[in-house]
Design a protein around this motif. Structure first.
Motif, short mmCIF file in Angstrom:
data_model
loop_
_atom_site.label_atom_id
_atom_site.label_comp_id
_atom_site.label_asym_id
_atom_site.label_seq_id
_atom_site.Cartn_x
_atom_site.Cartn_y
_atom_site.Cartn_z
N ASN A 252 -3.48 -3.45 1.41
CA ASN A 252 -3.34 -2.63 0.45
C ASN A 252 -3.77 -3.22 -0.87
OD1 ASN A 252 -2.12 -0.38 1.90
ND2 ASN A 252 0.06 -1.46 1.97
N ARG A 254 -2.70 -2.70 -3.77
CA ARG A 254 -1.59 -2.81 -4.49
C ARG A 254 -0.34 -2.73 -3.75
NH1 ARG A 254 -0.53 2.50 -8.00
NH2 ARG A 254 -1.87 3.91 -6.98
N THR A 256 2.46 -1.31 -1.89
CA THR A 256 2.58 -0.06 -1.59
C THR A 256 4.16 0.30 -1.07
OG1 THR A 256 0.53 0.26 -0.94
CG2 THR A 256 1.91 2.05 -0.17
N PRO A 258 6.22 3.48 -0.45
CA PRO A 258 6.88 4.89 -0.37
C PRO A 258 8.07 4.98 -0.14
CG PRO A 258 5.81 4.20 1.73
CD PRO A 258 5.85 3.12 0.67
N ARG A 276 12.74 4.61 -7.36
CA ARG A 276 11.05 4.77 -7.92
C ARG A 276 11.03 3.99 -9.26
NH1 ARG A 276 7.32 7.69 -10.66
NH2 ARG A 276 5.12 7.42 -9.91
N ASP A 285 2.39 -1.86 -11.35
CA ASP A 285 1.09 -1.22 -10.76
C ASP A 285 1.43 -0.79 -9.21
OD1 ASP A 285 1.41 -3.66 -9.76
OD2 ASP A 285 -0.71 -3.93 -9.80
N ALA A 286 2.81 -0.81 -8.88
CA ALA A 286 3.06 -0.44 -7.39
C ALA A 286 2.60 1.21 -7.15
CB ALA A 286 4.58 -0.66 -6.91
N ASP A 287 2.48 1.18 -5.98
CA ASP A 287 1.86 2.65 -5.46
C ASP A 287 3.34 3.04 -4.75
OD1 ASP A 287 1.33 4.65 -3.84
OD2 ASP A 287 -0.28 3.84 -2.92
N CYS A 288 3.96 3.75 -5.53
CA CYS A 288 5.56 4.02 -5.23
C CYS A 288 5.67 5.69 -5.31
CB CYS A 288 6.48 3.26 -5.99
SG CYS A 288 8.29 3.49 -5.49
N ALA A 289 5.30 6.39 -4.30
CA ALA A 289 5.48 7.89 -4.34
C ALA A 289 6.77 8.38 -3.68
CB ALA A 289 4.28 8.63 -3.89
N ARG A 304 1.52 6.87 6.18
CA ARG A 304 1.94 6.37 5.03
C ARG A 304 3.05 5.19 5.27
NH1 ARG A 304 0.05 5.18 0.07
NH2 ARG A 304 1.40 5.66 -1.54
N ALA A 308 2.51 0.73 4.71
CA ALA A 308 3.08 0.32 3.47
C ALA A 308 3.58 -1.02 3.60
CB ALA A 308 4.28 1.27 3.12
#
Length: 400
Positions: A252, A254, A256, A258, A276, A285-289, A304, A308
Motif C-alpha cells: 500500500n 499509505r 491502510t 479500514p 477513525r 495521511d492514512a487510508d482509513c474508511a 479490502r 489492509a
C-alpha cells in the motif's frame, strides 16, 4: 462427456458435472464444473487423476472406450483432494496391479484417503521421470501449495502437453472442452476469477513460483483438472497474464486501516467514526474508511480487509453473540497470509456484551494480532465513551 483424443497419444477421459452449484461447501459454481482426467499412451499406459467418486461409472466407461483396463500400468495423481482421488479405491478394485504415482506428500495423503496404509505408491520428486516406452517420457515438477502441499505438474514432451492439476483451472462446465471453443467468454472469465480467488488467492507466492516453473516447458496444451483445456493459441496467455497480475506483490502507498462494523441503531457506527478520527490524528495521511458491512458486497469487503495493513471490526451484541454479517466477514479473512495482522474490536451492547470478546477470541484463533485493549460500551455512547474511542484509535494507529 465422451472420451476424446487431444493429441495422437493423449485422451481426455474425465466427467462433467453441469449441475453443481456449490463446490467444497463454500464456493459457488454458477456454471458447474468438470472433473478432468487424462489417459496417456506409449508402449505403456498412464492415467492422470481420477474423478469424484459419484462419477466413477462414467469415468470407467470413458477409459474403456479408449483401452482395456488391464492395459493401464500407472495412475498419476498430481494432487490428492477427493475430487481428484475419490475414485482411486474403486479403480484399484478393478486394476489391482496398477502402480500409483504421486509426490512425497501425495504418497502419504492417498494412503490416508483410501484407508490403505500398505498401498504401494511410487513416490516421485522434482525432475523425476516415468518412461512409458516408444519415446514417451513423462517428467514431474513439484509445485506445493497451489493449492495443496502435495501438488505437482506432469509434463509430456512427446505430446507437447503439460498437466497442471488445479493450476489455471476453473469451475466452468464447457461441453466442447477446448478454450478455443468457449461460446460465452465473459462467463468463463468470471468463473476463472472466482476459482482463482477461492483456490489460489491465499497462496500468491506459490502461484508466482508455479508460473516460473511453467515457463521452463515447451507445450501446446495445458490439461487442467477443472474447466476447459487451455491452448497456446487460445486463452493460455490470458490466463497466465491474469494469474501474474492477481498474484503480484502489493504494498500500500499509505497506511491502510479500514474499519468494518454493523450497527442496529447507530451506536456502534458512531464509535467507528470516533475511532477513525483517532487514527487520522496519529497518521493524517492514512487510508482509513468506515464500512457498514451490510451495505457493501462481501467480496469487496474481504478484498479490502485482506489487503489492509491493519483493520478494526465492530458489532453490537445480539442474543449473546456478534451479528451474522460480522462472522461472515471474519470467515473471509485470509488466515494463511494474514497471520499477525494487527486488528482491534469494538461494539455497543445492551444486556451482556459478549460480541466484543467473542470476536477477539476468534481473531486470535486465526493468529491475528488483536490489540490488547478493546472498546465496548452500554447502549448509547457517552461523551466519555466517544473520547475513549478516539483515544483508542489514536493509540492503535500509533502502534503500527
Amino acid at each position: 462427456m465422451a472420451a476424446f483424443a487431444i493429441t495422437e497419444g493423449v485422451w481426455a477421459v474425465g466427467v462433467q458435472n453441469p449441475n453443481l452449484r456449490v463446490f467444497d461447501i463454500v464456493m459457488a459454481t454458477a456454471y458447474g464444473t468438470t472433473y478432468n482426467a487424462y489417459l496417456v499412451r506409449g508402449e505403456k499406459t498412464a492415467l492422470i487423476e481420477t474423478v469424484h467418486r459419484r462419477f466413477f461409472d462414467a469415468y470407467l466407461e470413458n477409459i474403456q472406450s479408449v483401452c482395456d483396463l488391464e492395459s493401464i500400468d500407472y495412475l498419476i495423481l498430481n494432487h490428492c483432494e477427493p475430487d481428484h482421488s475419490g475414485s482411486v479405491g474403486a479403480l484399484l478394485e478393478r486394476c489391482p496391479n496398477l502402480t500409483v504415482v504421486a509426490s512425497p506428500g501425495g504418497s502419504i495423503n492417498i494412503k490416508q484417503i483410501t484407508n490403505r496404509p500398505d498401498l504401494p505408491v511410487r513416490t516421485v520428486k522434482e525432475g523425476d521421470t516415468l518412461d512409458l516406452g516408444g519415446g514417451k517420457v513423462l517428467s514431474f515438477t513439484m509445485v506445493p501449495f497451489v493449492h495443496w502441499p502435495d501438488t505437482m505438474f506432469t509434463y509430456d514432451a512427446a505430446d507437447r502437453m503439460i498437466f497442471t492439476c488445479d493450476f489455471l483451472g476453473a469451475h466452468y462446465c464447457e461441453p466442447l472442452m477446448l478454450d478455443t471453443k468457449i461460446p460465452y467468454p465473459e462467463a468463463y472469465e468470471s468463473a476463472f476469477k472466482g476459482y482463482y480467488d477461492a483456490i489460489m488467492g491465499p497462496f500468491k507466492p506459490y502461484v508466482r513460483a508455479g508460473l516460473s516453473k511453467l515457463e521452463k516447458y515447451d507445450f501446446d496444451y495445458v490439461g487442467t483438472s477443472h474447466g476447459p483445456i487451455l491452448t497456446k493459441g487460445g486463452r493460455y496467455a490470458y490466463c497466465v497474464e491474469r494469474y501474474r497480475a492477481w498474484s503480484a506483490e502489493r504494498k500500500n502507498d499509505r497506511k491502510t486501516i479500514p474499519i468494518f462494523y454493523t450497527s442496529a441503531y447507530g451506536c456502534t457506527a458512531k464509535a467507528a467514526e470516533m475511532l477513525r478520527e483517532g487514527v487520522l490524528e496519529a497518521i493524517p495521511d492514512a487510508d482509513c474508511a468506515c464500512y457498514d458491512i451490510i451495505e457493501h458486497p462481501m467480496a469487496e469487503l474481504a478484498e479490502r480487509l485482506n489487503t489492509a495493513d491493519a483493520f478494526m471490526i465492530g458489532s453490537p451484541t445480539l442474543n449473546k453473540d456478534a451479528v451474522p454479517p460480522v462472522w461472515e466477514l471474519i470467515s473471509h479473512i485470509d488466515a494463511i497470509n494474514g497471520q499477525k495482522k494487527p486488528c482491534l474490536v469494538f461494539g455497543s451492547y445492551g444486556w451482556s456484551g459478549e460480541a466484543v470478546p467473542m470476536m477477539a477470541d476468534r481473531l486470535r484463533a486465526l493468529k491475528l494480532a488483536v490489540y490488547e485493549e478493546t472498546l465496548k460500551f452500554v447502549f448509547v455512547a457517552s461523551e466519555a465513551d466517544l473520547e475513549r474511542a478516539k483515544a483508542l484509535g489514536h493509540a492503535f494507529a500509533a502502534s503500527l
